[in-house]
Design a protein around this motif. Structure first.
Motif, PDB file in Angstrom:
ATOM      1  N   PHE A  53       0.837  -1.201   0.000  1.00 52.52           N
ATOM      2  CA  PHE A  53       0.000   0.000   0.000  1.00 52.52           C
ATOM      3  C   PHE A  53       0.875   1.255   0.000  1.00 52.52           C
ATOM      4  O   PHE A  53       0.620   2.206  -0.745  1.00 52.52           O
ATOM      5  CB  PHE A  53      -0.914   0.014   1.226  1.00 52.52           C
ATOM      6  N   GLY A  54       1.926   1.257   0.830  1.00 48.87           N
ATOM      7  CA  GLY A  54       2.808   2.409   0.903  1.00 48.87           C
ATOM      8  C   GLY A  54       3.523   2.678  -0.410  1.00 48.87           C
ATOM      9  O   GLY A  54       3.678   3.840  -0.817  1.00 48.87           O
ATOM     10  N   PHE A  65       5.433  12.224   0.544  1.00 47.84           N
ATOM     11  CA  PHE A  65       4.301  11.713   1.317  1.00 47.84           C
ATOM     12  C   PHE A  65       4.487  10.226   1.630  1.00 47.84           C
ATOM     13  O   PHE A  65       4.060   9.745   2.680  1.00 47.84           O
ATOM     14  CB  PHE A  65       2.992  11.929   0.555  1.00 47.84           C
ATOM     15  N   GLY A  66       5.134   9.498   0.710  1.00 48.88           N
ATOM     16  CA  GLY A  66       5.398   8.086   0.962  1.00 48.88           C
ATOM     17  C   GLY A  66       6.296   7.886   2.169  1.00 48.88           C
ATOM     18  O   GLY A  66       6.078   6.989   2.991  1.00 48.88           O
ATOM     19  N   ALA A  67       7.326   8.739   2.293  1.00 49.78           N
ATOM     20  CA  ALA A  67       8.231   8.659   3.447  1.00 49.78           C
ATOM     21  C   ALA A  67       7.473   8.946   4.741  1.00 49.78           C
ATOM     22  O   ALA A  67       7.725   8.307   5.777  1.00 49.78           O
ATOM     23  CB  ALA A  67       9.383   9.638   3.277  1.00 49.78           C
ATOM     24  N   GLU A  68       6.537   9.901   4.697  1.00 45.55           N
ATOM     25  CA  GLU A  68       5.729  10.190   5.883  1.00 45.55           C
ATOM     26  C   GLU A  68       4.889   8.977   6.277  1.00 45.55           C
ATOM     27  O   GLU A  68       4.763   8.653   7.464  1.00 45.55           O
ATOM     28  CB  GLU A  68       4.825  11.396   5.612  1.00 45.55           C
ATOM     29  N   TYR A  73       4.035   4.601   9.899  1.00 41.78           N
ATOM     30  CA  TYR A  73       3.739   3.173  10.078  1.00 41.78           C
ATOM     31  C   TYR A  73       4.730   2.532  11.058  1.00 41.78           C
ATOM     32  O   TYR A  73       4.337   1.756  11.940  1.00 41.78           O
ATOM     33  CB  TYR A  73       3.804   2.464   8.726  1.00 41.78           C
ATOM     34  N   ILE A  74       6.001   2.873  10.920  1.00 45.74           N
ATOM     35  CA  ILE A  74       7.018   2.297  11.811  1.00 45.74           C
ATOM     36  C   ILE A  74       6.791   2.749  13.251  1.00 45.74           C
ATOM     37  O   ILE A  74       6.894   1.954  14.194  1.00 45.74           O
ATOM     38  CB  ILE A  74       8.432   2.683  11.331  1.00 45.74           C
ATOM     39  N   THR A 229      -4.200   5.840   7.687  1.00 44.31           N
ATOM     40  CA  THR A 229      -3.757   4.596   7.042  1.00 44.31           C
ATOM     41  C   THR A 229      -2.572   3.968   7.788  1.00 44.31           C
ATOM     42  O   THR A 229      -2.520   2.739   7.930  1.00 44.31           O
ATOM     43  CB  THR A 229      -3.367   4.859   5.580  1.00 44.31           C
ATOM     44  N   ALA A 230      -1.641   4.794   8.265  1.00 44.58           N
ATOM     45  CA  ALA A 230      -0.503   4.249   9.011  1.00 44.58           C
ATOM     46  C   ALA A 230      -0.980   3.555  10.278  1.00 44.58           C
ATOM     47  O   ALA A 230      -0.500   2.468  10.631  1.00 44.58           O
ATOM     48  CB  ALA A 230       0.490   5.368   9.348  1.00 44.58           C
ATOM     49  N   ASN A 231      -1.936   4.178  10.984  1.00 43.75           N
ATOM     50  CA  ASN A 231      -2.503   3.557  12.184  1.00 43.75           C
ATOM     51  C   ASN A 231      -3.238   2.279  11.853  1.00 43.75           C
ATOM     52  O   ASN A 231      -3.075   1.256  12.524  1.00 43.75           O
ATOM     53  CB  ASN A 231      -3.464   4.546  12.864  1.00 43.75           C
TER      54      ASN A 231
END
Length: 340
Positions: A53-54, A65-68, A73-74, A229-231
């Protein structure tokens, strides 16, 4: 600023709900003891979906934005490990049979998603209306980091949970789990099983973790879509991850220390971001630097923990607490470990 269409939100939420329904369906259809192989396959699948997804997201909107997303996520995944630690303590305290642990975990994950969605909406609204909320969030994280570090060798006491105490005083609680049900009848009266009390403990724990994790990820990005989405992807794999790593959690003796450092770092990042809005001369911490710092802290924490437990097999990790224990800690050798 990231432009997110209604269609993207709809497809994303549908994907997350679909994965959640699949996980819930598998757990509820056949309650059973989850073996290592099943947990490993499920964990790898969920992590792969989050990474895929990322990558697709970054290819579409840009790697900034991908790095964010990946940094967020990490951070959320690392905080979720501490969440799992508390889940293990709750399961052990109430002696939850392994075949019912999946049900408890699914409830915890669903509630965590709901609470995080609420706090994300509130956090995004507050940050858009009041810039000083970056300062407030930053100070909250720094305070949390200091408290977590001070009490890094303490486990939260489930018996001191206010909601659990109130439920036990006001409700009739059965002695056994009555086939995994939450409600039953006992001596002609409505009663709850210990599983209901466990779910209350899990739910209140989710609330506390939501209060910490949302300010933490807003320190990485102020884009509500990325925060959500990360959460969501960090939480979706928790059920399988619990069964995969619960036997290893006791070995992560420096986990609370590492998390306190990460929270303090993000807190400082938020404070600097607020200051930069007032004066351009105040430096800001970039997302790439954040990603590097978080990765280094987690790597060092994990390696140092494994070295420590190899040299001292009696060493045991603790979930950490925001306040001191009300009574003396047990000696490491007496501390109940996770179920095997």
């Amino acid at each position: 600023m990231l432009e997110v269409t209604a269609l993207r939100w709809t497809l994303t939420i549908a994907l997350i709900l679909g994965l959640l329904a699949l996980d819930l369906g598998l757990a509820m259809a056949r309650p059973h003891v989850v073996k290592f192989r099943e947990a490993a396959v499920s964990s790898i699948l969920y992590i792969a979906v989050a990474i895929l997804f990322g990558l697709v997201f970054a290819a579409q909107v840009g790697w900034g934005f991908g790095a964010e997303y990946f940094a967020g996520y990490i951070v959320e995944k690392s905080l979720s490990i501490d969440n799992l630690f508390v889940f293990v303590i709750i399961m052990s305290t109430f002696a939850v049979p392994e075949k019912y642990q999946q049900k408890v975990l699914i409830f915890g994950i669903v509630l965590a998603l709901i609470l995080r969605a609420i706090f994300i909406a509130l956090g995004a609204a507050l940050l858009s209306l009041f810039s000083f909320m970056f300062l407030i969030f930053g100070l909250v994280l720094i305070f949390t980091a200091v408290q977590l570090y001070r009490h890094r060798n303490v486990d939260p006491d489930v018996q001191d949970n206010v909601l659990v105490r109130v439920a036990r005083r006001g409700l009739t609680v059965t002695d056994d789990y009555v086939g995994g049900r939450m409600f039953t009848r006992h001596a002609g009266r409505r009663a709850v099983t210990p599983l209901f009390i466990v779910l209350i403990a899990i739910g209140s724990t989710d609330l506390l973790f939501a209060l910490d994790s949302i300010p933490a990820i807003f320190g990485i990005t102020d884009e509500a879509y990325i925060v959500f989405t990360a959460n969501a992807f960090a939480l979706l794999g928790l059920r399988a991850l619990f069964f995969l790593v619960k036997g290893l959690l006791d070995r992560l003796v420096y986990l609370s220390t590492g998390l306190s450092l990460i929270l303090a770092f993000i807190g400082v990042k938020l404070v600097l971001h607020w200051g930069h809005g007032l004066d351009d001369r105040v430096p800001e911490i970039s997302t790439n630097l954040s990603l590097i710092v978080i990765g280094v802290v987690l790597t060092v924490t994990t390696v140092a923990s494994l070295i420590k437990t190899r040299r001292d097999p009696t060493a045991r990790a603790h979930a950490g607490s925001l306040r001191a224990a009300d009574r003396p800690e047990p000696e490491p050798a007496d501390r109940p470990g996770p179920e095997t």
